[in-house]
Enzyme design. Structure first.
Site, PDB file in Angstrom:
ATOM      1  N   GLY A  49       0.248  -5.314   2.025  1.00 18.60           N
ATOM      2  CA  GLY A  49      -1.206  -5.106   2.298  1.00 18.60           C
ATOM      3  C   GLY A  49      -2.673  -5.806   1.766  1.00 18.60           C
ATOM      4  N   GLU A 104      -6.525  -2.391  -2.960  1.00 16.87           N
ATOM      5  CA  GLU A 104      -6.473  -1.981  -2.330  1.00 16.87           C
ATOM      6  C   GLU A 104      -6.482  -2.056  -0.824  1.00 16.87           C
ATOM      7  OE1 GLU A 104      -3.454  -1.426  -1.017  1.00 16.87           O
ATOM      8  OE2 GLU A 104      -2.737   0.994  -1.078  1.00 16.87           O
ATOM      9  N   ASP A 105      -5.732  -3.005   0.710  1.00 20.68           N
ATOM     10  CA  ASP A 105      -6.205  -2.672   1.968  1.00 20.68           C
ATOM     11  C   ASP A 105      -7.198  -1.962   2.292  1.00 20.68           C
ATOM     12  OD1 ASP A 105      -4.286  -1.358   2.240  1.00 20.68           O
ATOM     13  OD2 ASP A 105      -2.235  -2.564   3.291  1.00 20.68           O
ATOM     14  N   ASP A 108      -6.073   5.234   3.101  1.00 20.84           N
ATOM     15  CA  ASP A 108      -6.507   5.918   4.772  1.00 20.84           C
ATOM     16  C   ASP A 108      -6.899   7.805   3.928  1.00 20.84           C
ATOM     17  OD1 ASP A 108      -5.750   7.103   7.348  1.00 20.84           O
ATOM     18  OD2 ASP A 108      -3.804   6.524   6.668  1.00 20.84           O
ATOM     19  N   PHE A 157      -5.239   3.409  14.138  1.00 18.92           N
ATOM     20  CA  PHE A 157      -4.267   2.233  13.488  1.00 18.92           C
ATOM     21  C   PHE A 157      -4.286   0.812  13.433  1.00 18.92           C
ATOM     22  CE2 PHE A 157      -0.750   0.547  12.039  1.00 18.92           C
ATOM     23  CZ  PHE A 157       0.353   0.734  10.900  1.00 18.92           C
ATOM     24  N   VAL A 158      -4.938   0.149  12.561  1.00 19.73           N
ATOM     25  CA  VAL A 158      -6.297  -1.020  12.877  1.00 19.73           C
ATOM     26  C   VAL A 158      -4.692  -2.352  12.245  1.00 19.73           C
ATOM     27  CG1 VAL A 158      -8.095  -0.420  12.418  1.00 19.73           C
ATOM     28  CG2 VAL A 158      -6.710  -0.605   9.979  1.00 19.73           C
ATOM     29  N   ASP A 164      -0.199  -4.426   8.134  1.00 19.11           N
ATOM     30  CA  ASP A 164       0.818  -4.887   9.294  1.00 19.11           C
ATOM     31  C   ASP A 164       1.333  -3.428   9.773  1.00 19.11           C
ATOM     32  OD1 ASP A 164       2.322  -2.776   7.379  1.00 19.11           O
ATOM     33  OD2 ASP A 164       3.994  -3.649   8.139  1.00 19.11           O
ATOM     34  N   ARG A 170       0.252  -9.779  10.233  1.00 20.33           N
ATOM     35  CA  ARG A 170      -0.526  -9.366   8.723  1.00 20.33           C
ATOM     36  C   ARG A 170      -1.681 -10.289   8.349  1.00 20.33           C
ATOM     37  NH1 ARG A 170       1.416  -5.891   4.934  1.00 20.33           N
ATOM     38  NH2 ARG A 170       4.015  -4.943   5.356  1.00 20.33           N
TER      39      ARG A 170
HETATM   40  P1  IMP Z   1      -3.168   6.217   2.666  1.00 25.88           P
HETATM   41  O1  IMP Z   1      -2.093   7.365   3.607  1.00 25.88           O
HETATM   42  O2  IMP Z   1      -4.351   6.291   1.721  1.00 25.88           O
HETATM   43  O3  IMP Z   1      -2.162   7.004   1.510  1.00 25.88           O
HETATM   44  O4  IMP Z   1      -2.426   5.044   2.647  1.00 25.88           O
HETATM   45  C1  IMP Z   1      -1.155   3.908   2.379  1.00 25.88           C
HETATM   46  C2  IMP Z   1      -0.844   3.278   3.190  1.00 25.88           C
HETATM   47  O5  IMP Z   1      -0.634   3.142   4.838  1.00 25.88           O
HETATM   48  C3  IMP Z   1      -1.967   2.110   3.092  1.00 25.88           C
HETATM   49  O6  IMP Z   1      -1.927   0.770   1.642  1.00 25.88           O
HETATM   50  C4  IMP Z   1      -1.884   0.787   4.763  1.00 25.88           C
HETATM   51  O7  IMP Z   1      -0.530  -0.122   3.667  1.00 25.88           O
HETATM   52  C5  IMP Z   1      -1.361   2.163   5.038  1.00 25.88           C
HETATM   53  N1  IMP Z   1      -1.929   2.297   5.918  1.00 25.88           N
HETATM   54  C6  IMP Z   1      -2.413   3.159   6.310  1.00 25.88           C
HETATM   55  N2  IMP Z   1      -3.269   3.002   7.559  1.00 25.88           N
HETATM   56  C7  IMP Z   1      -3.155   2.498   7.987  1.00 25.88           C
HETATM   57  C8  IMP Z   1      -3.478   1.043   8.945  1.00 25.88           C
HETATM   58  O8  IMP Z   1      -4.423   1.394  10.229  1.00 25.88           O
HETATM   59  N3  IMP Z   1      -2.825  -0.145   9.056  1.00 25.88           N
HETATM   60  C9  IMP Z   1      -1.558  -0.689   8.732  1.00 25.88           C
HETATM   61  N4  IMP Z   1      -1.420   0.268   7.906  1.00 25.88           N
HETATM   62  C10 IMP Z   1      -2.680   1.024   7.545  1.00 25.88           C
END
Ligand code: IMP
Length: 187
Positions: A49, A104-105, A108, A157-158, A164, A170
């Site tokens: 990502g 990091e992208d 969340d 969700f983006v 992706d 992507r």
């Molecule tokens: P976390 O929930 O902070 O552990 O996020 C983990 C991963 O979930 C991120 O690095 C993304 O790859 C994916 N992710 C979370 N939210 C989104 C979203 O809105 N779109 C796409 N991928 C997401």
């Protein structure tokens, strides 16, 4: 590519357009260059990502930087993090005595970055910071804060600019909101 070509797929609307992203990433690069003056940080991209964000960010930092890549997979459903993280590709570089910036992208729930911060901290870096393009504060489960944040965004969700949905989208230059009716967007 034209956005029109994608309209009939799972895209709802553009949340952050490409020009706005580019401008903000340049600002983030300048901020990092100021903070790390006289040092040579190692910018670690979390694949896949963060690949696009990392590529733009490192070019916006007017310092000698090094970079490395790590690939992780979180167990669980397609768009929901479960907290358990598996390392698919580890770093090539040692972190001992390095100034490390984790790129990091999106931040969340925070589960992935929380795991990675613990993991990388144990490898002896001099400093360890986080740069994220997007931050969804309302979704946080664990207390992780990023040092550099591109944009705070709502709980949608983006996709695009590296992000992706089922490994697609992507390569979109803008960040889009996924159509809420897309197949299992939020399990
Ligand atoms: P976390 O929930 O902070 O552990 O996020 C983990 C991963 O979930 C991120 O690095 C993304 O790859 C994916 N992710 C979370 N939210 C989104 C979203 O809105 N779109 C796409 N991928 C997401």
């Amino acid at each position: 590519m034209s956005a029109n070509r994608w309209q009939n797929h799972n895209l709802d609307r553009i949340l952050i357009d490409s020009a706005t992203i580019q401008k903000r990433v340049r600002e983030m690069g300048q901020e990092i260059a100021r903070d790390y003056q006289g040092r040579s940080p190692l910018l670690v991209a979390i694949l896949k990502g963060a690949s696009i964000f990392h590529a733009d960010l490192v070019r916006a930092i007017d310092l000698q930087v090094a970079f490395d890549f790590m690939a992780v997979e979180s167990y669980g459903a397609s768009t929901q993090s479960s907290g358990a993280v598996r390392i698919l590709k580890d770093l090539d570089e040692s972190l001992e005595g390095r100034d490390v910036i984790l790129v990091e992208d999106i931040l969340d729930t925070g589960l992935t970055l929380n795991y990675l911060m613990h993991n990388l901290r144990s490898r002896g870096p001099t400093s360890l910071k986080i740069a994220v393009l997007l931050n969804k504060p309302s979704r946080r489960i664990v207390d992780v804060a990023a040092d550099y944040v591109g944009f705070d965004i709502p709980d949608d969700f983006v996709i695009g600019y590296g992000l992706d949905f089922k490994q697609q989208y992507r390569n979109l230059p803008d960040v889009w909101i996924l159509n809420p009716s897309a197949d299992s967007a939020r399990p």
